[in-house]
Scaffold this motif. Structure first.
Motif, PDB file in Angstrom:
ATOM      1  N   CYS A  73      36.119  60.314  24.255  1.00  0.00           N
ATOM      2  CA  CYS A  73      34.906  59.595  24.643  1.00  0.00           C
ATOM      3  C   CYS A  73      34.356  60.206  25.942  1.00  0.00           C
ATOM      4  O   CYS A  73      35.111  60.423  26.888  1.00  0.00           O
ATOM      5  N   ASP A  94      39.656  58.569  20.947  1.00  0.00           N
ATOM      6  CA  ASP A  94      38.354  58.376  21.588  1.00  0.00           C
ATOM      7  C   ASP A  94      38.511  57.557  22.860  1.00  0.00           C
ATOM      8  O   ASP A  94      37.998  57.926  23.914  1.00  0.00           O
ATOM      9  N   CYS A 108      32.752  52.873  19.071  1.00  0.00           N
ATOM     10  CA  CYS A 108      33.034  52.848  20.497  1.00  0.00           C
ATOM     11  C   CYS A 108      31.876  52.142  21.207  1.00  0.00           C
ATOM     12  O   CYS A 108      30.719  52.513  21.030  1.00  0.00           O
ATOM     13  N   CYS A 154      30.192  54.894  23.899  1.00  0.00           N
ATOM     14  CA  CYS A 154      29.400  56.053  23.483  1.00  0.00           C
ATOM     15  C   CYS A 154      28.795  55.865  22.100  1.00  0.00           C
ATOM     16  O   CYS A 154      28.124  56.765  21.597  1.00  0.00           O
TER      17      CYS A 154
END
Ligand SMILES: [Zn+2]
Length: 68
Positions: free
Chosen positions: A31, A26, A14, A17
């Motif tokens: 997330c 996510d 990601c 993050c």
């Protein structure tokens, strides 16, 4: 980086993050950056519960919609 079936190199983590192996859950729900957005929403508690009990983004969305 991961080369997908079209030969395009994409990051697998990601970018918001740095979580490993980003997936739809996510991006849309787990997330911290996504959760900040949901936290501004008046039905964020419904989304939060659904994202814990459901396994993928599509079923979370249907679970949330079933509450309306
Ligand atoms: Zn993330």
């Amino acid at each position: 980086m991961h080369s997908n079936d079209k030969g395009i190199n994409c990051p697998v983590n990601c970018v918001l993050c740095s979580g490993a192996e980003v997936d739809n859950m996510d991006v849309f729900f787990t997330c911290p950056s996504s959760q900040n957005v949901w936290n501004m929403c008046e039905f964020q508690s419904i989304v939060q519960v659904a994202s814990v009990i459901e396994e993928n983004a599509a079923t979370v969305i249907f679970n949330v919609l079933a509450n309306f």
